[in-house]
Design an enzyme around this catalytic site. Structure first.
Site, PDB file in Angstrom:
ATOM      1  N   HIS A   1      -4.332  -0.873  -3.464  1.00 32.86           N
ATOM      2  CA  HIS A   1      -4.261  -2.395  -3.628  1.00 32.86           C
ATOM      3  C   HIS A   1      -4.906  -2.711  -4.967  1.00 32.86           C
ATOM      4  O   HIS A   1      -5.738  -2.253  -5.256  1.00 32.86           O
ATOM      5  CB  HIS A   1      -4.528  -3.337  -2.483  1.00 32.86           C
ATOM      6  CG  HIS A   1      -3.769  -3.175  -1.227  1.00 32.86           C
ATOM      7  ND1 HIS A   1      -4.381  -2.637  -0.120  1.00 32.86           N
ATOM      8  CD2 HIS A   1      -2.348  -3.278  -1.075  1.00 32.86           C
ATOM      9  CE1 HIS A   1      -3.353  -2.719   0.813  1.00 32.86           C
ATOM     10  NE2 HIS A   1      -2.409  -3.010   0.175  1.00 32.86           N
ATOM     11  N   GLY A   2      -4.427  -3.929  -5.648  1.00 30.42           N
ATOM     12  CA  GLY A   2      -5.220  -4.451  -6.751  1.00 30.42           C
ATOM     13  C   GLY A   2      -4.743  -3.914  -7.922  1.00 30.42           C
ATOM     14  O   GLY A   2      -3.890  -3.312  -8.367  1.00 30.42           O
TER      15      GLY A   2
ATOM     16  N   SER B   1       0.124 -12.850   3.836  1.00 29.56           N
ATOM     17  CA  SER B   1      -0.774 -12.357   4.339  1.00 29.56           C
ATOM     18  C   SER B   1      -1.479 -13.091   5.226  1.00 29.56           C
ATOM     19  O   SER B   1      -1.443 -14.503   5.172  1.00 29.56           O
ATOM     20  CB  SER B   1      -1.866 -11.641   3.303  1.00 29.56           C
ATOM     21  OG  SER B   1      -2.154 -12.785   2.407  1.00 29.56           O
TER      22      SER B   1
ATOM     23  N   ASP C   1       2.286  -9.640   6.318  1.00 25.98           N
ATOM     24  CA  ASP C   1       1.747  -8.368   5.716  1.00 25.98           C
ATOM     25  C   ASP C   1       0.093  -8.207   6.240  1.00 25.98           C
ATOM     26  O   ASP C   1      -0.482  -9.029   6.395  1.00 25.98           O
ATOM     27  CB  ASP C   1       1.510  -8.788   4.033  1.00 25.98           C
ATOM     28  CG  ASP C   1       1.177  -7.599   3.327  1.00 25.98           C
ATOM     29  OD1 ASP C   1       1.380  -6.516   3.444  1.00 25.98           O
ATOM     30  OD2 ASP C   1       0.633  -7.890   1.943  1.00 25.98           O
TER      31      ASP C   1
ATOM     32  N   ALA D   1       1.933  -1.089  -4.779  1.00 25.62           N
ATOM     33  CA  ALA D   1       2.857  -0.545  -5.738  1.00 25.62           C
ATOM     34  C   ALA D   1       2.972  -1.444  -6.915  1.00 25.62           C
ATOM     35  O   ALA D   1       4.088  -1.231  -7.725  1.00 25.62           O
ATOM     36  CB  ALA D   1       4.230  -0.355  -4.802  1.00 25.62           C
TER      37      ALA D   1
ATOM     38  N   ILE E   1       4.670  -5.797  -3.551  1.00 25.60           N
ATOM     39  CA  ILE E   1       4.276  -6.189  -4.864  1.00 25.60           C
ATOM     40  C   ILE E   1       3.384  -7.553  -4.613  1.00 25.60           C
ATOM     41  O   ILE E   1       4.063  -8.685  -4.290  1.00 25.60           O
ATOM     42  CB  ILE E   1       5.352  -6.615  -6.000  1.00 25.60           C
ATOM     43  CG1 ILE E   1       6.483  -5.199  -5.861  1.00 25.60           C
ATOM     44  CG2 ILE E   1       4.736  -6.607  -7.126  1.00 25.60           C
ATOM     45  CD1 ILE E   1       5.963  -4.255  -6.768  1.00 25.60           C
ATOM     46  N   ASP E   2       2.403  -7.564  -5.120  1.00 22.82           N
ATOM     47  CA  ASP E   2       1.579  -8.954  -5.239  1.00 22.82           C
ATOM     48  C   ASP E   2       0.646  -8.824  -6.524  1.00 22.82           C
ATOM     49  O   ASP E   2       0.941  -9.819  -7.087  1.00 22.82           O
ATOM     50  CB  ASP E   2       0.297  -8.792  -4.060  1.00 22.82           C
ATOM     51  CG  ASP E   2      -0.261 -10.079  -3.775  1.00 22.82           C
ATOM     52  OD1 ASP E   2      -0.061 -10.979  -4.617  1.00 22.82           O
ATOM     53  OD2 ASP E   2      -1.093 -10.274  -2.777  1.00 22.82           O
TER      54      ASP E   2
HETATM   55  P1  13P Z   1      -0.375  -4.383  -5.094  1.00 26.08           P
HETATM   56  O1  13P Z   1      -1.770  -5.098  -5.016  1.00 26.08           O
HETATM   57  O2  13P Z   1       0.017  -3.270  -5.804  1.00 26.08           O
HETATM   58  O3  13P Z   1       0.581  -5.797  -5.677  1.00 26.08           O
HETATM   59  O4  13P Z   1      -0.010  -4.021  -3.667  1.00 26.08           O
HETATM   60  C1  13P Z   1       0.425  -5.235  -2.722  1.00 26.08           C
HETATM   61  C2  13P Z   1       0.714  -4.750  -1.360  1.00 26.08           C
HETATM   62  O5  13P Z   1       0.654  -3.655  -1.098  1.00 26.08           O
HETATM   63  C3  13P Z   1       0.690  -6.209  -0.388  1.00 26.08           C
HETATM   64  O6  13P Z   1       0.719  -5.401   1.196  1.00 26.08           O
HETATM   65  O1  G3H Z   2      -2.253  -6.046   0.493  1.00 26.86           O
HETATM   66  C1  G3H Z   2      -2.948  -7.164   0.041  1.00 26.86           C
HETATM   67  C2  G3H Z   2      -1.974  -8.350  -0.618  1.00 26.86           C
HETATM   68  O2  G3H Z   2      -2.095  -8.093  -1.939  1.00 26.86           O
HETATM   69  C3  G3H Z   2      -2.622  -9.622   0.093  1.00 26.86           C
HETATM   70  O3  G3H Z   2      -3.602 -10.172  -0.458  1.00 26.86           O
HETATM   71  O4  G3H Z   2      -5.190 -10.745   1.359  1.00 26.86           O
HETATM   72  O5  G3H Z   2      -5.674 -11.372  -0.948  1.00 26.86           O
HETATM   73  O6  G3H Z   2      -3.640 -12.320   0.146  1.00 26.86           O
HETATM   74  P1  G3H Z   2      -4.794 -11.101   0.207  1.00 26.86           P
HETATM   75 ZN    ZN Z   3      -0.641  -3.898   1.417  1.00 27.71          ZN
END
Ligand code: 13P
Ligand code: G3H
Ligand code: ZN
Length: 309
Positions: free
Chosen positions: A180-181, A50, A82, A213, A255-256
């Site tokens: 997200h989150g 990201s 991303d 996801a 997945i993050d």
């Molecule tokens: P999560 O926060 O569900 O892991 O999603 C991550 C994401 O969509 C990154 O682009």
């Molecule tokens: O879509 C968001 C991802 O989880 C990346 O998060 O912008 O905090 O790196 P970030």
């Molecule tokens: Zn995302």
């Protein structure tokens, strides 16, 4: 072994019942844990960066770490930007050697999103790089309880078809109720599968992408909370819903949050149990193993991507 685009990965996943995992990376231990899991499972792999990750680690470090992972493991990796917010960051990543970029124009009006995406597609394709775009706004289903509200936030199938035809984008992120989150649903988790099926029916050749996801695995939330964390009421997308989405055109699953939770749970546990230790390898080592095991589980049991390389 090389950096590759997602073209072949998606072509194989499109009319199948599995999806490719796209995992967010920020440092060496996260990269190593994920790539080891993909190697172990013989799975296709997307690592994504990201704007925040680029700022945290500095661009050259992440690119070089991913190249090192390829040399070390022999796993082909698609390196993806991303949520690129404009042409400039997409161009920088193309120029830095990324094999895939996302231009996220989802917060802009439809025509503006088309214009931004087209510009990135033109530049990226001229350099052999593939492009993901996004249509619709990621929001939990509780934010869109009635049909009118859903149409205002979720992806409209006819618009998706027009968008893909006008931009020539390689894959499309859709909004069907994920977010997200760690707090995705207030009550019962629910995704709009009818909408997903309608989108897939109109653009059957376009790989779809599911952001937001993470499952927010309860064991990691519990471990974080047990060892001093404060993450109450966290809830993600149930694993069976991810599996279902993979049957209806979803080829890439982002997945993050699950990586963050796995890492934090192990670090918290280790430090709580060993208050006298201060060698980062002692707590980052177990964190890396937790990431490896969680990603291997996802690849095998949720994404169904084992042996699909
Ligand atoms: P999560 O926060 O569900 O892991 O999603 C991550 C994401 O969509 C990154 O682009
Ligand atoms: O879509 C968001 C991802 O989880 C990346 O998060 O912008 O905090 O790196 P970030
Ligand atoms: Zn995302």
């Amino acid at each position: 072994m090389a950096l590759v685009t997602s073209k072949e990965m998606f072509a194989k996943a499109l009319n199948s019942d599995y999806a490719v995992g796209a995992f967010n990376v920020n440092n060496m231990e996260i990269i190593q844990g994920i790539v080891e899991a993909a190697q172990q499972e013989n799975a296709p792999l997307i690592l994504q960066v990201s704007a925040g990750a680029r700022k945290y680690a500095k661009p050259a470090y992440l690119t070089k770490l991913v190249e090192a992972a390829i040399i070390d493991t022999g796993v082909d990796i698609c390196l993806h930007l991303d949520h690129g917010e404009d042409f400039d960051i997409c161009k920088k990543c193309v120029d830095d050697g990324f094999t895939s970029v996302m231009i996220d124009g989802s917060k802009h009006p439809f025509e503006e999103n088309i214009k931004m995406t087209k510009e990135v597609v033109e530049y990226a394709h001229a350099h052999g790089v593939v492009v993901e775009a996004e249509l619709g706004k990621l929001a939990g289903i509780e934010d869109a309880v009635n049909v009118a509200a859903r149409d205002a936030t979720f992806t409209v199938p006819e618009e998706a078809a027009e968008f893909v035809a006008k931009t020539g984008v390689d894959s499309l992120a859709v909004a069907i109720g994920t977010s997200h989150g760690a707090y995705k649903f207030k009550g019962e988790p629910k995704l709009d599968f009818e909408r997903l099926k309608a989108i897939h029916a109109l653009i059957p050749e376009t790989p779809l992408v599911l952001h937001g996801a993470s499952t927010v695995l309860p064991e990691f939330v519990a471990k974080c909370n047990e060892y001093g964390g404060d993450i109450p009421g966290a809830q993600g997308v149930p694993e069976e819903m991810i599996r279902e989405a993979a049957k209806h055109g979803v080829c890439k699953v982002n997945i993050d949050t699950d990586l963050r939770l796995a890492m934090t749970a192990e670090v918290r546990k280790y430090l709580a149990e060993h208050p006298a230790d201060f060698d980062p390898r002692k707590y980052l080592g177990p964190a890396r193993e937790a990431i490896r095991d969680m990603v291997a589980h996802k690849i095998k049991n949720v994404l169904g991507a084992s042996n699909k390389r």
